[in-house]
Structures are given as C-alpha cells and as structure tokens.
Design a protein around this motif. Structure first.
Motif, PDB file in Angstrom:
ATOM      1  N   LEU A   1      48.308  83.741  24.575  1.00 21.22           N
ATOM      2  CA  LEU A   1      49.262  82.641  24.507  1.00 21.22           C
ATOM      3  C   LEU A   1      49.307  81.893  25.837  1.00 21.22           C
ATOM      4  N   THR A   2      49.161  80.588  25.750  1.00 21.16           N
ATOM      5  CA  THR A   2      49.251  79.745  26.941  1.00 21.16           C
ATOM      6  C   THR A   2      50.248  78.628  26.679  1.00 21.16           C
ATOM      7  N   GLU A   3      50.664  78.000  27.754  1.00 19.52           N
ATOM      8  CA  GLU A   3      51.556  76.847  27.633  1.00 19.52           C
ATOM      9  C   GLU A   3      50.897  75.788  26.754  1.00 19.52           C
ATOM     10  N   GLU A   4      49.606  75.528  26.997  1.00 20.79           N
ATOM     11  CA  GLU A   4      48.876  74.517  26.228  1.00 20.79           C
ATOM     12  C   GLU A   4      48.795  74.897  24.748  1.00 20.79           C
ATOM     13  N   GLY A   5      48.537  76.186  24.478  1.00 18.61           N
ATOM     14  CA  GLY A   5      48.428  76.654  23.099  1.00 18.61           C
ATOM     15  C   GLY A   5      49.745  76.575  22.344  1.00 18.61           C
ATOM     16  N   LEU A   6      50.846  76.692  23.076  1.00 17.32           N
ATOM     17  CA  LEU A   6      52.174  76.684  22.463  1.00 17.32           C
ATOM     18  C   LEU A   6      52.748  75.278  22.331  1.00 17.32           C
ATOM     19  N   ARG A   7      52.213  74.342  23.109  1.00 16.27           N
ATOM     20  CA  ARG A   7      52.772  72.985  23.198  1.00 16.27           C
ATOM     21  C   ARG A   7      52.969  72.299  21.843  1.00 16.27           C
ATOM     22  N   GLY A   8      51.949  72.327  20.985  1.00 11.95           N
ATOM     23  CA  GLY A   8      52.047  71.650  19.688  1.00 11.95           C
ATOM     24  C   GLY A   8      53.176  72.199  18.833  1.00 11.95           C
TER      25      GLY A   8
ATOM     26  N   LYS B   1      57.643  82.878  29.415  1.00  8.21           N
ATOM     27  CA  LYS B   1      57.217  82.033  30.538  1.00  8.21           C
ATOM     28  C   LYS B   1      56.589  80.729  30.028  1.00  8.21           C
ATOM     29  N   ALA B   2      55.735  80.822  29.026  1.00 10.53           N
ATOM     30  CA  ALA B   2      55.109  79.621  28.443  1.00 10.53           C
ATOM     31  C   ALA B   2      56.178  78.721  27.830  1.00 10.53           C
ATOM     32  N   LEU B   3      57.136  79.320  27.125  1.00  8.37           N
ATOM     33  CA  LEU B   3      58.221  78.550  26.518  1.00  8.37           C
ATOM     34  C   LEU B   3      59.067  77.872  27.592  1.00  8.37           C
ATOM     35  N   ALA B   4      59.388  78.600  28.663  1.00  7.26           N
ATOM     36  CA  ALA B   4      60.216  78.050  29.744  1.00  7.26           C
ATOM     37  C   ALA B   4      59.529  76.865  30.422  1.00  7.26           C
ATOM     38  N   ALA B   5      58.206  76.900  30.497  1.00  5.79           N
ATOM     39  CA  ALA B   5      57.478  75.787  31.109  1.00  5.79           C
ATOM     40  C   ALA B   5      57.578  74.527  30.251  1.00  5.79           C
ATOM     41  N   LEU B   6      57.684  74.717  28.933  1.00  6.23           N
ATOM     42  CA  LEU B   6      57.743  73.578  28.007  1.00  6.23           C
ATOM     43  C   LEU B   6      59.176  73.114  27.741  1.00  6.23           C
ATOM     44  N   GLN B   7      60.078  74.048  27.600  1.00  2.33           N
ATOM     45  CA  GLN B   7      61.484  73.753  27.279  1.00  2.33           C
ATOM     46  C   GLN B   7      62.388  74.650  28.127  1.00  2.33           C
ATOM     47  N   PRO B   8      62.555  74.332  29.413  1.00  2.00           N
ATOM     48  CA  PRO B   8      63.308  75.225  30.303  1.00  2.00           C
ATOM     49  C   PRO B   8      64.765  75.433  29.897  1.00  2.00           C
ATOM     50  N   GLU B   9      65.336  74.497  29.171  1.00  2.00           N
ATOM     51  CA  GLU B   9      66.753  74.630  28.811  1.00  2.00           C
ATOM     52  C   GLU B   9      66.972  75.467  27.546  1.00  2.00           C
ATOM     53  N   TRP B  10      65.913  75.792  26.833  1.00  2.00           N
ATOM     54  CA  TRP B  10      66.073  76.600  25.620  1.00  2.00           C
ATOM     55  C   TRP B  10      66.368  78.048  25.994  1.00  2.00           C
TER      56      TRP B  10
END
Length: 127
Positions: A106-113, A20-29
C-alpha cells in the motif's frame, strides 16, 4: 463533519502503513484500527464509521467476507479491499460487494484514487 476510517488488518505494521498513507492524503480524517473481522464489526456497531479499508488475507474471516457483511448494514459506505493477492477472482469478488480493489504494498499513490472517490461520495451525500 469528521470522517472516520476503519483500518482492518491482522498485521500491526500494515495498519501503521495504511494509517500513514491515509494521513498523507486526508490528515484531518480520524482513524480507527481493528486487528480482525470481529473487532471491525464491533467498531462498526460502537461508533459511526464512514469508510473502511480492509485487508484481504486475515484469519477466521477474509476481507471480502467482512466487506460483504459491512455492505449489508452500510450499503453506500466506501470500502477498499487491500491485498497483494492480485487474482481476477479476488478482483471480481471485490466488485460483487461494491468494494474497491487496492493492491499491496500500500502506498499513498495506490490509495489516492480510492480516497478521493470516497471523499467525493461523502461530500455529495452518497454515503
């Protein structure tokens, strides 16, 4: 170019949170899940994987051991080791295998970098 991310965690809930966190950052991956190191390694041989997100605490083989194995066959793959075990030794071992340390929960913010760095490396041909 489709980017495929391998999410490895022995907890189904943790895999859902990571996806879910990954999809929020890169939905096409594209996302591929594995519940343990053995599943992860078979996924790596069966298909093209571009990025790996690996839980540290898993039965049989911990995430750093798995990251080291992946690094042997995929020397430039962006790898994140995800854990609530925030100890200097774990962080140092992650660096030794050229993996990014990401803390849990794990959060979207934590994964962003990690994800933005991975995307840049993949776009510029560093992978």
């Amino acid at each position: 170019m489709t980017i495929t991310v391998l999410i490895v965690d022995d907890s189904k809930l943790a895999r859902i949170v990571a996806a879910k966190a990954l999809a929020a950052l890169q939905p096409e991956w594209e996302k591929v899940e594995a519940g343990n190191a053995e599943e992860a390694l078979s996924n790596l041989t069966a298909r093209k994987i571009d990025v790996a997100m690996i839980d540290f605490n898993m039965p049989d083989k911990d995430g750093l051991q798995l990251a080291a194995e992946i690094r042997e066959s995929h020397p430039t793959m962006p790898i994140a080791v995800i854990t609530a075990n925030i100890q200097d030794e774990v962080i140092a071992r992650a660096r030794e295998v050229n993996a990014t340390f990401v803390s849990k929960p794990l959060t979207e913010e934590g994964l962003r970098g990690f994800i933005s760095g991975a995307a840049l490396r993949l776009r510029t041909g560093g992978a």
